[in-house]
Design a protein around this motif. Structure first.
Motif, PDB file in Angstrom:
ATOM      1  N   LEU A  62      51.092  88.704  -6.974  1.00 48.80           N
ATOM      2  CA  LEU A  62      50.395  89.304  -5.809  1.00 48.80           C
ATOM      3  C   LEU A  62      49.341  90.413  -6.429  1.00 48.80           C
ATOM      4  CD1 LEU A  62      52.704  88.626  -3.023  1.00 48.80           C
ATOM      5  CD2 LEU A  62      50.748  87.336  -3.414  1.00 48.80           C
ATOM      6  N   ILE A  63      48.584  90.932  -5.854  1.00 46.97           N
ATOM      7  CA  ILE A  63      48.107  92.114  -5.927  1.00 46.97           C
ATOM      8  C   ILE A  63      48.583  92.496  -4.663  1.00 46.97           C
ATOM      9  CG2 ILE A  63      45.031  93.884  -5.412  1.00 46.97           C
ATOM     10  CD1 ILE A  63      44.558  90.385  -7.006  1.00 46.97           C
ATOM     11  N   VAL A  64      49.185  93.965  -4.249  1.00 47.90           N
ATOM     12  CA  VAL A  64      49.454  94.776  -3.611  1.00 47.90           C
ATOM     13  C   VAL A  64      48.584  96.089  -3.431  1.00 47.90           C
ATOM     14  CG1 VAL A  64      51.591  95.923  -2.996  1.00 47.90           C
ATOM     15  CG2 VAL A  64      51.729  93.308  -4.212  1.00 47.90           C
ATOM     16  N   VAL A  65      48.368  96.105  -2.214  1.00 40.59           N
ATOM     17  CA  VAL A  65      47.691  97.429  -1.757  1.00 40.59           C
ATOM     18  C   VAL A  65      48.545  98.213  -0.511  1.00 40.59           C
ATOM     19  CG1 VAL A  65      45.604  96.707  -2.770  1.00 40.59           C
ATOM     20  CG2 VAL A  65      46.436  96.441  -0.284  1.00 40.59           C
ATOM     21  N   ALA A  66      48.066  99.248  -0.644  1.00 45.60           N
ATOM     22  CA  ALA A  66      48.667 100.292   0.603  1.00 45.60           C
ATOM     23  C   ALA A  66      47.309 100.750   1.798  1.00 45.60           C
ATOM     24  CB  ALA A  66      49.295 101.851   0.358  1.00 45.60           C
ATOM     25  N   ASP A  67      46.745  99.867   1.030  1.00 44.26           N
ATOM     26  CA  ASP A  67      44.931 100.553   1.765  1.00 44.26           C
ATOM     27  C   ASP A  67      44.662  99.315   2.180  1.00 44.26           C
ATOM     28  OD1 ASP A  67      42.353 101.442   3.296  1.00 44.26           O
ATOM     29  OD2 ASP A  67      42.888 103.615   2.493  1.00 44.26           O
ATOM     30  N   GLN A  68      43.949  98.329   3.236  1.00 44.66           N
ATOM     31  CA  GLN A  68      43.573  97.195   3.717  1.00 44.66           C
ATOM     32  C   GLN A  68      42.411  97.768   3.292  1.00 44.66           C
ATOM     33  OE1 GLN A  68      44.615  95.981   7.723  1.00 44.66           O
ATOM     34  NE2 GLN A  68      43.620  93.982   7.203  1.00 44.66           N
ATOM     35  N   ALA A 112      62.043  96.800  -5.582  1.00 44.66           N
ATOM     36  CA  ALA A 112      63.137  96.140  -4.936  1.00 44.66           C
ATOM     37  C   ALA A 112      63.599  95.207  -3.453  1.00 44.66           C
ATOM     38  CB  ALA A 112      63.783  97.745  -3.735  1.00 44.66           C
ATOM     39  N   VAL A 113      62.009  94.612  -3.813  1.00 46.98           N
ATOM     40  CA  VAL A 113      62.168  93.873  -2.241  1.00 46.98           C
ATOM     41  C   VAL A 113      62.299  92.306  -2.954  1.00 46.98           C
ATOM     42  CG1 VAL A 113      60.311  92.136  -1.439  1.00 46.98           C
ATOM     43  CG2 VAL A 113      59.769  94.312  -1.186  1.00 46.98           C
ATOM     44  N   PRO A 114      63.194  91.405  -3.028  1.00 43.11           N
ATOM     45  CA  PRO A 114      63.658  90.143  -3.278  1.00 43.11           C
ATOM     46  C   PRO A 114      63.027  89.303  -4.059  1.00 43.11           C
ATOM     47  CG  PRO A 114      65.268  90.663  -1.288  1.00 43.11           C
ATOM     48  CD  PRO A 114      63.891  91.559  -1.089  1.00 43.11           C
ATOM     49  N   THR A 280      54.704  82.650  -0.948  1.00 42.89           N
ATOM     50  CA  THR A 280      55.015  83.600   0.893  1.00 42.89           C
ATOM     51  C   THR A 280      55.473  84.136   1.152  1.00 42.89           C
ATOM     52  OG1 THR A 280      53.864  80.926   0.678  1.00 42.89           O
ATOM     53  CG2 THR A 280      53.642  82.594   3.117  1.00 42.89           C
ATOM     54  N   ALA A 281      57.202  83.774   0.690  1.00 45.71           N
ATOM     55  CA  ALA A 281      57.879  84.670   1.031  1.00 45.71           C
ATOM     56  C   ALA A 281      57.939  86.521   0.469  1.00 45.71           C
ATOM     57  CB  ALA A 281      59.365  84.008   0.367  1.00 45.71           C
ATOM     58  N   VAL A 282      57.581  86.599  -0.331  1.00 46.00           N
ATOM     59  CA  VAL A 282      57.240  87.719  -0.552  1.00 46.00           C
ATOM     60  C   VAL A 282      56.111  88.447  -0.317  1.00 46.00           C
ATOM     61  CG1 VAL A 282      57.138  89.529  -3.135  1.00 46.00           C
ATOM     62  CG2 VAL A 282      58.705  87.135  -3.528  1.00 46.00           C
ATOM     63  N   GLN A 283      55.917  88.041  -0.467  1.00 45.63           N
ATOM     64  CA  GLN A 283      54.340  88.730   0.529  1.00 45.63           C
ATOM     65  C   GLN A 283      54.678  89.038   1.937  1.00 45.63           C
ATOM     66  OE1 GLN A 283      51.022  85.118   0.084  1.00 45.63           O
ATOM     67  NE2 GLN A 283      49.625  86.491   0.631  1.00 45.63           N
ATOM     68  N   ASN A 284      55.265  88.387   2.194  1.00 44.99           N
ATOM     69  CA  ASN A 284      55.819  88.981   4.267  1.00 44.99           C
ATOM     70  C   ASN A 284      56.442  89.613   4.143  1.00 44.99           C
ATOM     71  OD1 ASN A 284      54.315  86.838   5.619  1.00 44.99           O
ATOM     72  ND2 ASN A 284      55.888  85.531   4.961  1.00 44.99           N
ATOM     73  N   ILE A 289      56.899  95.717   4.590  1.00 38.39           N
ATOM     74  CA  ILE A 289      57.701  97.345   3.879  1.00 38.39           C
ATOM     75  C   ILE A 289      56.516  98.321   4.207  1.00 38.39           C
ATOM     76  CG2 ILE A 289      59.966  97.407   3.002  1.00 38.39           C
ATOM     77  CD1 ILE A 289      58.116  97.006   0.455  1.00 38.39           C
ATOM     78  N   GLY A 290      55.560  97.512   4.921  1.00 41.97           N
ATOM     79  CA  GLY A 290      53.494  98.141   4.846  1.00 41.97           C
ATOM     80  C   GLY A 290      52.720  98.510   4.223  1.00 41.97           C
ATOM     81  N   PHE A 291      53.197  97.185   2.562  1.00 49.72           N
ATOM     82  CA  PHE A 291      51.840  97.189   2.470  1.00 49.72           C
ATOM     83  C   PHE A 291      51.123  95.717   2.586  1.00 49.72           C
ATOM     84  CE2 PHE A 291      55.266  99.790  -0.169  1.00 49.72           C
ATOM     85  CZ  PHE A 291      54.568 101.360   0.402  1.00 49.72           C
ATOM     86  N   TYR A 292      50.504  95.652   1.699  1.00 52.22           N
ATOM     87  CA  TYR A 292      49.223  94.489   2.040  1.00 52.22           C
ATOM     88  C   TYR A 292      48.943  93.765   0.850  1.00 52.22           C
ATOM     89  CZ  TYR A 292      47.781  97.021   6.234  1.00 52.22           C
ATOM     90  OH  TYR A 292      47.712  98.014   7.336  1.00 52.22           O
ATOM     91  N   ALA A 293      49.580  92.534   0.686  1.00 53.32           N
ATOM     92  CA  ALA A 293      49.599  91.873  -0.789  1.00 53.32           C
ATOM     93  C   ALA A 293      48.786  90.372  -0.585  1.00 53.32           C
ATOM     94  CB  ALA A 293      51.260  90.950  -0.734  1.00 53.32           C
ATOM     95  N   GLN A 294      48.324  90.285  -1.457  1.00 54.11           N
ATOM     96  CA  GLN A 294      46.919  88.566  -1.592  1.00 54.11           C
ATOM     97  C   GLN A 294      47.847  87.975  -2.570  1.00 54.11           C
ATOM     98  OE1 GLN A 294      42.682  89.927  -2.225  1.00 54.11           O
ATOM     99  NE2 GLN A 294      42.383  89.423  -0.147  1.00 54.11           N
ATOM    100  N   SER A 295      47.270  86.968  -2.556  1.00 54.09           N
ATOM    101  CA  SER A 295      47.651  85.639  -3.438  1.00 54.09           C
ATOM    102  C   SER A 295      46.367  85.837  -4.080  1.00 54.09           C
ATOM    103  CB  SER A 295      48.305  84.565  -2.598  1.00 54.09           C
ATOM    104  OG  SER A 295      47.817  83.787  -2.577  1.00 54.09           O
ATOM    105  N   VAL A 296      46.104  84.732  -5.388  1.00 58.77           N
ATOM    106  CA  VAL A 296      45.393  84.567  -6.127  1.00 58.77           C
ATOM    107  C   VAL A 296      45.004  83.893  -5.463  1.00 58.77           C
ATOM    108  CG1 VAL A 296      44.381  82.848  -7.539  1.00 58.77           C
ATOM    109  CG2 VAL A 296      46.599  84.828  -8.426  1.00 58.77           C
TER     110      VAL A 296
END
Ligand SMILES: Nc1ncnc2c1ncn2[C@@H]1O[C@H](COP(=O)(O)OP(=O)(O)O)[C@@H](O)[C@H]1O
Ligand SMILES: [Mg+2]
Lengths: 445, 239
Positions: A62-68, A112-114, A280-284, A289-296
């Motif tokens: 997943l690409i994870v960002v703090a800023d949309q 730390a996210v499961p 999807t589970a990890v994405q949610n 926890i306040g970040f944005y995750a985008q899948s491929v």
């Protein structure tokens, strides 16, 4: 009457009115032409996007960002509230913006996210220059090498794992840096200069800053990258090195700035990420926890979305042409029924069934649809195939990509749909023919 | 045998009601040549259309070989017409932009005759009317007499049991008409079908074994062999 006889008779009566048939078919042909090209362009765009994705992204990450806004989301027209995590970022167009970045603390939280297997920062370090002894200096950008990527190489090999100060060098630098051949370059070193940010306090002249605050490092060439077939535009000349080496370069160039140890995006590998549910589970959870995750998949959808809008417009025009052609067919078929009143009367007198007469005219409409569809699709295919290399070069998609990809099945289905539409358009006229009173039709006086 | 029982055909309603046929009662035995004679507008064509099931009578019934047409479904009447009957019209009704072959083929296609026998049967029919050399010629290239011969070929290709001819010589000059008539009667002899000819030509009528005279939608006289009582006598009985 046998079906084959009906089809043949229907075709024959069209041939006896060639001009009318052709003109009616041309309207459908226009629609078929536009739709065929749109479909081909859509295939091309889709495959282009898929190529980019396949070469550049790991589907289990997943690409994870703090800023949309980094992912093209958010509302750029509204002011964003500032916090300590903001650092400047340069967009593709060159605009410098402030984006909220992920700090080491944030990364700890994400780790730390499961379901998260590992995290790697996406590091792109701006180099001051690349050079070799007695050679010119060239600008360059060094990126952390994504471990899953399998770029085409023309020499050397990528060590597994890629560690330390090893570099993958694009082919274009070989001649520039004065190597006699690609093979000769493998194992040699290049010199990389990184600029420290200006120290706060003492005022400096511009030239002092450049000379004094550079750190110079040596990198060993592990492999030579072939000119990329598909790459994100603008990244064709990126150099790649190990995660830790990229980290070190980035730390040097950002020390003391807001961008130090703060990343616009990170890659999060999901455990058993081939299962879409886990993604999807990890994405949610990351969202929680306040970040944005985008899948491929999301990325793909985002890239395709723009293409889809453009396609929608062309498809709409194609459909308008098809719609207009429906009226043409209805009109033509009514004329045909009128002209052949006698013939219909005779056929009925000879015992032809209502149903068969109706079908005769629907087949006639089907022939028009088939003719129009085939002409339109054929022209689109011919023209597209002839001009494809030229257009593709003009649009600069890079080798290995085609702007237009024709799929026979798709074209077949399109023509089939046009034939069905034509048959529907011929419905009312064919009913008129079927209901015709033979005695009226055969009246001579 | 074609039997018309008390056939009445009216058009329109109320004030505009028009009786085209009134209480027609006649029987045409199998393999007879029958002429329906009368002035224009006397109801000859209407009667022929009703006989062939192309039109439905307002009253009465048509019985062909003991089958009442009124009891047949449209589909069965269509089948009946495609296999047992054929038509020859005054205006030929051949398709000008089709070849002779395609014209004669039409009844075979309608009757779903197998593909294998078609060409042979078309050739047979065309040679019966002396047009076999024109088989691949456009019908538009034919003269009037040839067109009618083509129509006759189309009428006999399916080996029908009944041939209806509505003023077959009406559009032809007398010499050509004479040839067509000779042809029709020769064919009648060789294929043994019932031949019903609508005409107002007395000379042609004289060659038929049965003559049905009509006036204003009623039969005035029947000449030749008929087992039925004349229409007039029956009508008087009923009144
Ligand atoms: N559909 C119709 N509506 C009203 N009158 C009709 C119709 N068809 C035929 N008629 C009338 O019935 C009469 C008989 O017509 P027809 O059988 O064609 O005569 P013929 O063939 O003896 O010349 C004519 O007066 C004609 O005008
Ligand atoms: Mg008439």
């Amino acid at each position: 009457m046998f079906l084959s006889d009906q089809i043949r008779r229907a075709g024959r009566s069209l041939r006896s009115a060639k001009a009318r048939t052709l003109l009616t078919a041309m309207a459908i042909a226009v629609g078929a032409f536009a739709l065929t090209l749109t479909l081909a362009a859509s295939n091309g765009a889709q495959s282009f996007v898929n190529n980019i994705i396949a070469k550049n992204f790991d589907p289990t990450e997943l690409i994870v960002v703090a800023d949309q806004t980094v992912l093209g989301g958010g509302d750029a027209s509204k002011p964003t509230e500032y916090s300590g995590n903001f650092g400047s970022s340069v967009s593709n167009s060159g605009a410098v913006t402030q984006v909220k970045r992920l700090t080491d603390d944030d990364i700890k939280k994400v780790k730390a996210v499961p379901g998260v297997e590992s995290v790697r920062e996406d590091i792109t370090a701006n180099l001051q220059y690349i050079t070799r002894p007695d050679q010119k200096k060239f600008v360059g950008t060094m990126q952390s090498f994504p471990p899953f990527q399998q770029p085409d190489l023309i020499a050397g090999s990528i060590p597994k794992p890629l560690i330390g100060k090893q570099v993958l060098l694009p082919e274009a630098y070989i001649a520039a840096l004065g190597f006699p051949s690609v093979e000769a370059a493998v194992g040699k070193t290049i010199t990389v200069g990184v600029q420290k940010p200006p120290a706060t306090g003492a005022p400096q002249t511009f030239s002092q800053a450049i000379v004094q605050d550079s750190v110079v490092q040596e990198f060993t060439i592990a492999a030579i990258l072939k000119k990329p077939t598909t790459s994100q535009p603008g990244t064709e000349l990126y150099l790649f090195t190990s995660q830790e080496a990229a980290h070190e370069l980035n730390d040097i160039s950002t020390l003391g700035t807001a961008n130090y140890r703060a990343y616009t995006d990170i890659f999060v590998k999901v455990a058993d990420g081939n299962n879409a549910q886990n993604i999807t589970a990890v994405q949610n959870k990351i969202k929680d926890i306040g970040f944005y995750a985008q899948s491929v998949k999301d990325t793909q959808a985002f890239l395709t979305q723009i293409i889809s809008v453009l396609q929608g417009i062309v498809i709409a025009f194609g459909l308008i042409a098809v719609l207009a052609s429906i009226f043409g067919i209805v009109n033509t078929m009514y004329i045909s029924v009128l002209q052949r009143t006698r013939e219909i009367g005779l056929m009925k007198a000879l015992g032809m069934r209502k149903r068969d007469i109706g079908r005769l005219f629907r087949f006639e409409a089907a022939w028009i649809g088939l003719l129009g569809g085939a002409i339109g699709a054929g022209l689109a295919f011919g023209l597209g195939t002839a001009l494809n290399p030229w257009i593709t070069a003009k649009v600069n998609l890079g080798a290995g990509n085609s702007l237009l990809i024709f799929q026979p099945l798709q074209i077949g289905i399109l023509i089939l749909i046009l034939v069905i539409i034509s048959i529907l358009a011929g419905w009312l006229p064919s009913r008129k023919a079927a209901k015709l009173d033979p005695i009226e039709a055969l009246r001579t006086e | 045998m074609i039997e018309l029982k008390d056939i009445t055909k009216t058009y329109g309603k109320g004030d505009s009601l028009f009786t085209a046929l009134y209480k027609i009662d006649v029987a045409i035995p199998t393999t007879t040549t029958a002429a329906i004679i009368g002035k224009s507008g006397s109801g000859k064509s209407t009667m022929m259309h009703i006989m062939s099931g192309l039109d439905r009578p307002s009253e009465g019934d048509v019985i062909i070989n003991d089958k009442a047409l009124s009891e047949l479904k449209p589909r069965q009447i269509d089948k009946f017409r495609s296999t047992e009957m054929s038509f020859i019209f005054q205006a030929f009704f051949v398709e000008a932009n089709q070849t002779c072959y395609q014209n004669v083929m039409l009844p075979l296609e309608i009757a779903k005759v197998g593909r294998r026998n078609r060409r042979k049967r078309v050739l047979e029919a065309l040679s019966a009317v002396d047009l076999e050399e024109k088989i691949d010629a456009q019908a538009s290239k034919l003269s009037g007499g040839q067109k009618q011969r083509l129509a006759i070929a189309r009428a006999i290709v399916n080996k029908p049991k009944i041939i209806f001819a509505d003023e077959p010589t009406g559009n032809l000059d007398s010499t050509t008409g004479e040839l067509i008539i000779k042809l029709l009667f020769n064919l009648h002899k060789s294929i043994g079908a019932t031949l019903v000819i609508v005409t107002h030509d007395e000379e042609l009528a004289a060659r038929c074994s049965m003559r049905i005279y009509m006036k204003d939608g009623e039969i005035t006289r029947i000449e030749g062999k008929s087992k039925q009582p004349t229409a007039t006598s029956k009508k008087t009985r009923r009144v």
